[in-house]
Motif scaffolding. Structure first.
Motif, PDB file in Angstrom:
ATOM      1  N   ARG A 239      27.035-104.285  25.456  1.00 26.15           N
ATOM      2  CA  ARG A 239      26.678-105.361  24.545  1.00 26.15           C
ATOM      3  C   ARG A 239      25.523-106.198  25.090  1.00 26.15           C
ATOM      4  O   ARG A 239      25.638-106.869  26.114  1.00 26.15           O
ATOM      5  N   ASP A 240      24.389-106.119  24.381  1.00 26.97           N
ATOM      6  CA  ASP A 240      23.201-106.926  24.711  1.00 26.97           C
ATOM      7  C   ASP A 240      22.835-106.802  26.185  1.00 26.97           C
ATOM      8  O   ASP A 240      22.591-107.804  26.872  1.00 26.97           O
ATOM      9  N   ILE A 241      22.786-105.568  26.678  1.00 29.53           N
ATOM     10  CA  ILE A 241      22.472-105.329  28.082  1.00 29.53           C
ATOM     11  C   ILE A 241      20.961-105.429  28.305  1.00 29.53           C
ATOM     12  O   ILE A 241      20.173-104.744  27.656  1.00 29.53           O
ATOM     13  N   ALA A 242      20.581-106.290  29.218  1.00 26.65           N
ATOM     14  CA  ALA A 242      19.181-106.415  29.637  1.00 26.65           C
ATOM     15  C   ALA A 242      19.141-106.326  31.159  1.00 26.65           C
ATOM     16  O   ALA A 242      19.847-107.071  31.843  1.00 26.65           O
ATOM     17  N   ILE A 243      18.350-105.404  31.668  1.00 27.22           N
ATOM     18  CA  ILE A 243      18.206-105.234  33.114  1.00 27.22           C
ATOM     19  C   ILE A 243      16.740-105.480  33.465  1.00 27.22           C
ATOM     20  O   ILE A 243      15.833-104.841  32.906  1.00 27.22           O
ATOM     21  N   ARG A 244      16.521-106.392  34.396  1.00 27.12           N
ATOM     22  CA  ARG A 244      15.158-106.759  34.805  1.00 27.12           C
ATOM     23  C   ARG A 244      15.002-106.573  36.299  1.00 27.12           C
ATOM     24  O   ARG A 244      15.946-106.735  37.071  1.00 27.12           O
ATOM     25  N   LEU A 245      13.788-106.262  36.696  1.00 29.36           N
ATOM     26  CA  LEU A 245      13.432-106.200  38.108  1.00 29.36           C
ATOM     27  C   LEU A 245      12.068-106.837  38.275  1.00 29.36           C
ATOM     28  O   LEU A 245      11.071-106.352  37.718  1.00 29.36           O
ATOM     29  N   GLN A 246      12.035-107.965  38.995  1.00 33.39           N
ATOM     30  CA  GLN A 246      10.781-108.689  39.223  1.00 33.39           C
ATOM     31  C   GLN A 246      10.049-108.968  37.910  1.00 33.39           C
ATOM     32  O   GLN A 246       8.873-108.640  37.730  1.00 33.39           O
ATOM     33  N   ASP A 247      10.788-109.546  36.949  1.00 28.08           N
ATOM     34  CA  ASP A 247      10.270-109.955  35.639  1.00 28.08           C
ATOM     35  C   ASP A 247       9.884-108.799  34.727  1.00 28.08           C
ATOM     36  O   ASP A 247       9.349-109.008  33.636  1.00 28.08           O
TER      37      ASP A 247
ATOM     38  N   VAL B 255      15.628-102.248  30.850  1.00 26.52           N
ATOM     39  CA  VAL B 255      16.576-101.827  29.824  1.00 26.52           C
ATOM     40  C   VAL B 255      16.860-102.992  28.894  1.00 26.52           C
ATOM     41  O   VAL B 255      17.082-104.114  29.340  1.00 26.52           O
ATOM     42  N   ASP B 256      16.814-102.735  27.604  1.00 21.86           N
ATOM     43  CA  ASP B 256      17.202-103.714  26.584  1.00 21.86           C
ATOM     44  C   ASP B 256      17.979-102.933  25.533  1.00 21.86           C
ATOM     45  O   ASP B 256      17.399-102.221  24.714  1.00 21.86           O
ATOM     46  N   LEU B 257      19.321-103.042  25.584  1.00 22.69           N
ATOM     47  CA  LEU B 257      20.134-102.079  24.850  1.00 22.69           C
ATOM     48  C   LEU B 257      21.416-102.721  24.338  1.00 22.69           C
ATOM     49  O   LEU B 257      22.053-103.516  25.021  1.00 22.69           O
ATOM     50  N   ASP B 258      21.790-102.363  23.111  1.00 21.12           N
ATOM     51  CA  ASP B 258      23.079-102.721  22.553  1.00 21.12           C
ATOM     52  C   ASP B 258      23.654-101.435  21.962  1.00 21.12           C
ATOM     53  O   ASP B 258      23.089-100.868  21.028  1.00 21.12           O
ATOM     54  N   LEU B 259      24.773-100.956  22.531  1.00 25.54           N
ATOM     55  CA  LEU B 259      25.230 -99.618  22.210  1.00 25.54           C
ATOM     56  C   LEU B 259      26.744 -99.523  22.342  1.00 25.54           C
ATOM     57  O   LEU B 259      27.328-100.077  23.268  1.00 25.54           O
ATOM     58  N   VAL B 260      27.377 -98.811  21.408  1.00 20.00           N
ATOM     59  CA  VAL B 260      28.795 -98.495  21.491  1.00 20.00           C
ATOM     60  C   VAL B 260      28.936 -96.980  21.420  1.00 20.00           C
ATOM     61  O   VAL B 260      28.387 -96.337  20.519  1.00 20.00           O
ATOM     62  N   ILE B 261      29.659 -96.404  22.375  1.00 16.01           N
ATOM     63  CA  ILE B 261      29.894 -94.958  22.409  1.00 16.01           C
ATOM     64  C   ILE B 261      31.378 -94.735  22.190  1.00 16.01           C
ATOM     65  O   ILE B 261      32.220 -95.192  22.970  1.00 16.01           O
ATOM     66  N   ALA B 262      31.713 -94.044  21.125  1.00 15.09           N
ATOM     67  CA  ALA B 262      33.112 -93.829  20.755  1.00 15.09           C
ATOM     68  C   ALA B 262      33.768 -92.791  21.671  1.00 15.09           C
ATOM     69  O   ALA B 262      33.070 -91.979  22.291  1.00 15.09           O
ATOM     70  N   PRO B 263      35.089 -92.789  21.762  1.00 15.26           N
ATOM     71  CA  PRO B 263      35.780 -91.754  22.538  1.00 15.26           C
ATOM     72  C   PRO B 263      35.399 -90.357  22.046  1.00 15.26           C
ATOM     73  O   PRO B 263      35.414 -90.077  20.845  1.00 15.26           O
ATOM     74  N   GLY B 264      35.018 -89.491  22.987  1.00 12.48           N
ATOM     75  CA  GLY B 264      34.623 -88.139  22.633  1.00 12.48           C
ATOM     76  C   GLY B 264      33.197 -87.986  22.141  1.00 12.48           C
ATOM     77  O   GLY B 264      32.748 -86.871  21.878  1.00 12.48           O
TER      78      GLY B 264
ATOM     79  N   ALA C  42      19.106-106.847  43.708  1.00  7.59           N
ATOM     80  CA  ALA C  42      17.725-107.213  43.385  1.00  7.59           C
ATOM     81  C   ALA C  42      17.476-107.205  41.881  1.00  7.59           C
ATOM     82  O   ALA C  42      16.547-107.850  41.393  1.00  7.59           O
ATOM     83  N   PHE C  43      18.308-106.490  41.136  1.00  9.38           N
ATOM     84  CA  PHE C  43      18.166-106.433  39.679  1.00  9.38           C
ATOM     85  C   PHE C  43      18.872-107.622  39.038  1.00  9.38           C
ATOM     86  O   PHE C  43      19.942-108.050  39.486  1.00  9.38           O
ATOM     87  N   GLU C  44      18.272-108.132  37.981  1.00 12.14           N
ATOM     88  CA  GLU C  44      18.887-109.203  37.189  1.00 12.14           C
ATOM     89  C   GLU C  44      19.463-108.578  35.917  1.00 12.14           C
ATOM     90  O   GLU C  44      18.761-107.840  35.223  1.00 12.14           O
ATOM     91  N   VAL C  45      20.727-108.870  35.625  1.00  7.34           N
ATOM     92  CA  VAL C  45      21.402-108.229  34.496  1.00  7.34           C
ATOM     93  C   VAL C  45      22.028-109.278  33.588  1.00  7.34           C
ATOM     94  O   VAL C  45      22.623-110.254  34.048  1.00  7.34           O
ATOM     95  N   GLN C  46      21.877-109.051  32.295  1.00 10.44           N
ATOM     96  CA  GLN C  46      22.566-109.862  31.295  1.00 10.44           C
ATOM     97  C   GLN C  46      23.338-108.927  30.380  1.00 10.44           C
ATOM     98  O   GLN C  46      23.036-107.741  30.278  1.00 10.44           O
ATOM     99  N   GLY C  47      24.343-109.481  29.701  1.00 12.09           N
ATOM    100  CA  GLY C  47      25.125-108.690  28.772  1.00 12.09           C
ATOM    101  C   GLY C  47      26.507-108.360  29.322  1.00 12.09           C
ATOM    102  O   GLY C  47      26.875-108.772  30.425  1.00 12.09           O
ATOM    103  N   THR C  48      27.259-107.610  28.532  1.00 10.15           N
ATOM    104  CA  THR C  48      28.649-107.300  28.861  1.00 10.15           C
ATOM    105  C   THR C  48      28.912-105.812  28.718  1.00 10.15           C
ATOM    106  O   THR C  48      28.488-105.184  27.749  1.00 10.15           O
ATOM    107  N   VAL C  49      29.621-105.250  29.695  1.00 11.12           N
ATOM    108  CA  VAL C  49      30.074-103.857  29.630  1.00 11.12           C
ATOM    109  C   VAL C  49      31.583-103.858  29.459  1.00 11.12           C
ATOM    110  O   VAL C  49      32.310-104.457  30.257  1.00 11.12           O
ATOM    111  N   ARG C  50      32.057-103.193  28.405  1.00 14.55           N
ATOM    112  CA  ARG C  50      33.494-103.055  28.175  1.00 14.55           C
ATOM    113  C   ARG C  50      33.851-101.574  28.076  1.00 14.55           C
ATOM    114  O   ARG C  50      33.115-100.799  27.474  1.00 14.55           O
ATOM    115  N   LEU C  51      34.981-101.225  28.640  1.00 12.15           N
ATOM    116  CA  LEU C  51      35.514 -99.867  28.531  1.00 12.15           C
ATOM    117  C   LEU C  51      36.910 -99.961  27.956  1.00 12.15           C
ATOM    118  O   LEU C  51      37.809-100.535  28.567  1.00 12.15           O
TER     119      LEU C  51
END
Length: 215
Positions: free
Chosen positions: A13-21, A25-34, A61-70
């Motif tokens: 959910r709303d994953i943003a990964i930054r390195l030195q500005d 990655v800028d991603l919002d994604l749901v992957i269903a079982p299977g 060193a990476f800056e991360v925003q968003g939520t990962v749920r399993l």
């Protein structure tokens, strides 16, 4: 309401990964079982960084925003061993000092008690991989395809809730690639695992027969 028994898949959910500005990655994604989702992009595009974040191994060193749920459970802040994430790399990473059975036993949960029960689990895994009777073999004596199968079975025996694939077919020769791809994808679907594959090979995405997302 999500319960521990509910399998809602992998949510990024709303994953943003930054390195030195620089935004990798800028991603919002749901992957269903299977479901198998392919993430494509050139080297340095952030594919492996995203997998590292899901696993809990991304360097600080990476800056991360968003939520990962399993399956409804937030993974952020958990230790890697507590996330129930399975990952296959381009190298099979089998332990050379252990037999094939020893490699598989390493992944078995501690909840499986007793030598007989553990050996039965290993035997079932090898049979499903078409390698019945291989438990005492030295990994050095296996073919590339056999090593790839053992590596996958080791991941599955750890009872993961999600399967991550980090270029797992890139070192296989063309004759084996289709066979091992089918083996991995079929077992991921049979086990109801939400699966995220990162690759630079379009044929991987075509073989997965699912969504393909470009970074």
């Amino acid at each position: 309401m999500t319960t521990p028994q509910t399998k809602s898949g992998l949510e990024l959910r709303d994953i943003a990964i930054r390195l030195q500005d620089r935004v990798l990655v800028d991603l919002d994604l749901v992957i269903a079982p299977g479901e198998i989702v392919t993430l494509m992009g050139p080297s340095g595009s952030g594919k492996s960084s995203l997998l590292g974040h899901i696993c809990g191994t991304l360097p600080t060193a990476f800056e991360v925003q968003g939520t990962v749920r399993l399956n409804g459970r937030v993974l952020d802040g958990l230790a890697p061993q507590d996330r129930h994430v399975g990952i296959l790399f381009q190298d099979d990473l089998l332990f050379p000092h252990l037999s094939v059975g020893g490699n598989l036993a390493f992944a078995l949960p501690s909840s499986i008690k007793g030598k007989a029960a553990r050996q039965a689990q290993i035997a079932d895994a090898l049979e499903s991989a078409g390698m019945a009777g291989f438990a005492d073999r030295d990994p050095a004596t296996l073919s590339g395809g056999q090593r790839a199968r053992v590596a996958l079975m080791r991941v599955l025996l750890s009872e993961p809730g999600v399967l991550l694939l980090d270029e797992p077919f890139s070192k296989l020769d063309s004759g084996l690639r289709d066979q091992i791809r089918s083996f991995v994808f079929d077992l991921a679907r049979q086990n109801g695992l939400p699966t995220l594959m990162v690759t630079h090979d379009p044929e991987d995405g075509q073989a997965a027969n699912g969504r393909v997302i470009a970074l």
